[in-house]
Design an enzyme around this catalytic site. Structure first.
Site, PDB file in Angstrom:
ATOM      1  CE  LYS A  41      -3.236  -2.472   2.975  1.00  0.00           C
ATOM      2  NZ  LYS A  41      -3.543  -2.764   4.383  1.00  0.00           N
ATOM      3  N   GLY A  42       2.122   1.064   0.437  1.00  0.00           N
ATOM      4  CA  GLY A  42       2.993   2.205   0.706  1.00  0.00           C
ATOM      5  C   GLY A  42       3.252   3.131  -0.470  1.00  0.00           C
ATOM      6  CD  GLU A  97       8.269  -0.800  -2.897  1.00  0.00           C
ATOM      7  OE1 GLU A  97       7.706  -0.010  -2.104  1.00  0.00           O
ATOM      8  OE2 GLU A  97       8.343  -2.015  -2.678  1.00  0.00           O
ATOM      9  CG  ASP A  98       6.793   2.111   0.577  1.00  0.00           C
ATOM     10  OD1 ASP A  98       7.580   1.298   0.015  1.00  0.00           O
ATOM     11  OD2 ASP A  98       6.051   1.768   1.504  1.00  0.00           O
ATOM     12  CG  ASP A 101      14.787  -1.553   4.892  1.00  0.00           C
ATOM     13  OD1 ASP A 101      15.670  -0.794   5.293  1.00  0.00           O
ATOM     14  OD2 ASP A 101      14.254  -2.413   5.624  1.00  0.00           O
ATOM     15  CE  LYS A 129      14.482   2.640   6.321  1.00  0.00           C
ATOM     16  NZ  LYS A 129      14.106   1.783   7.462  1.00  0.00           N
ATOM     17  CG  PHE A 150      10.497   1.767  11.136  1.00  0.00           C
ATOM     18  CD1 PHE A 150      10.722   0.665  10.317  1.00  0.00           C
ATOM     19  CD2 PHE A 150       9.188   2.195  11.332  1.00  0.00           C
ATOM     20  CE1 PHE A 150       9.670   0.008   9.699  1.00  0.00           C
ATOM     21  CE2 PHE A 150       8.127   1.535  10.716  1.00  0.00           C
ATOM     22  CZ  PHE A 150       8.365   0.444   9.904  1.00  0.00           C
ATOM     23  CG  ASP A 157       2.537   0.289   7.635  1.00  0.00           C
ATOM     24  OD1 ASP A 157       3.353   0.082   6.715  1.00  0.00           O
ATOM     25  OD2 ASP A 157       2.162  -0.598   8.423  1.00  0.00           O
ATOM     26  NE  ARG A 163      -0.652   1.485   5.145  1.00  0.00           N
ATOM     27  CZ  ARG A 163       0.363   0.694   4.806  1.00  0.00           C
ATOM     28  NH1 ARG A 163       1.368   1.180   4.112  1.00  0.00           N
ATOM     29  NH2 ARG A 163       0.393  -0.571   5.171  1.00  0.00           N
TER      30      ARG A 163
END
Ligand code: IMP
Ligand code: MG
Length: 174
Positions: A41-42, A97-98, A101, A129, A150, A157, A163
């Protein structure tokens, strides 16, 4: 556990950067149509804002993969929860993408999408990141490189919360 959110990237800065990426994509894909694949969902908040700023024709699709539970650590297990509605044949795909990582989710996803016959596949992420990378992933468009913290907001989220924050914040537990 109670947590508080410390602002890392303000809304105006994010808007400005998304405009720049939109301009860049419009230049790079001049004369072509781009197919944005949003990773739910990000990636949804970022994709909507970005799509509005792209000047070449745009189509969109969504997919959902699971990699995180309620925790803050990557499981390394990637499962398709919702697949795309449309085939990718001959399309100029940009995966939205959000955050990248460890890179595990994207590495799996990009291989899978590339096997479906697109003209090309690029990756666009709001946040990166780099310190956390475990699997090598080529990122074509990055909003911001951020430290190993984080973060939440703008689609990201913590346990399904935050969000909707219009900025990016660091989750602090104290
Ligand atoms: P990766 O497979 O470790 O690269 O994980 C990518 C996914 O993990 C992202 O699409 C997010 O859904 C989630 N994730 C990674 N870091 C964060 C974070 O700082 N905040 C919220 N979600 C995160
Ligand atoms: Mg994601």
């Amino acid at each position: 556990m109670a947590e508080r959110i410390e602002v890392l990237l303000a809304e105006e800065d994010i808007d400005k950067r998304i405009q720049e990426i939109g301009d860049q994509i419009s230049r790079d894909y001049a004369g072509k149509q781009v197919h944005l694949v949003c990773v739910l969902k990000g990636g949804s908040f970022f994709m909507c804002e970005l799509a509005k700023r792209i000047k070449v024709p745009v189509s969109i699709d969504f997919m959902s993969v699971s990699s995180y539970g309620g925790d803050t650590q990557s499981s390394g297990v990637v499962r398709i929860v919702k697949d795309l509605d449309e085939p990718l044949n001959d399309k100029h795909v940009i995966v939205i993408e959000d955050i990248v990582d460890s890179g595990r989710t994207l590495s799996y996803l990009l291989d899978m999408l590339r096997s479906r016959g697109p003209a090309d596949v690029r990756l666009c992420t709001l946040l990166d990141k780099p310190d956390r990378r475990v699997v090598d992933v080529r990122v074509d468009y990055t909003g911001f490189e951020i430290p190993d913290e984080f973060v939440v907001g703008y689609g990201l989220d913590y346990d399904q919360k935050y969000r909707n924050l219009p900025y990016i914040g660091i989750v602090k537990f104290d």
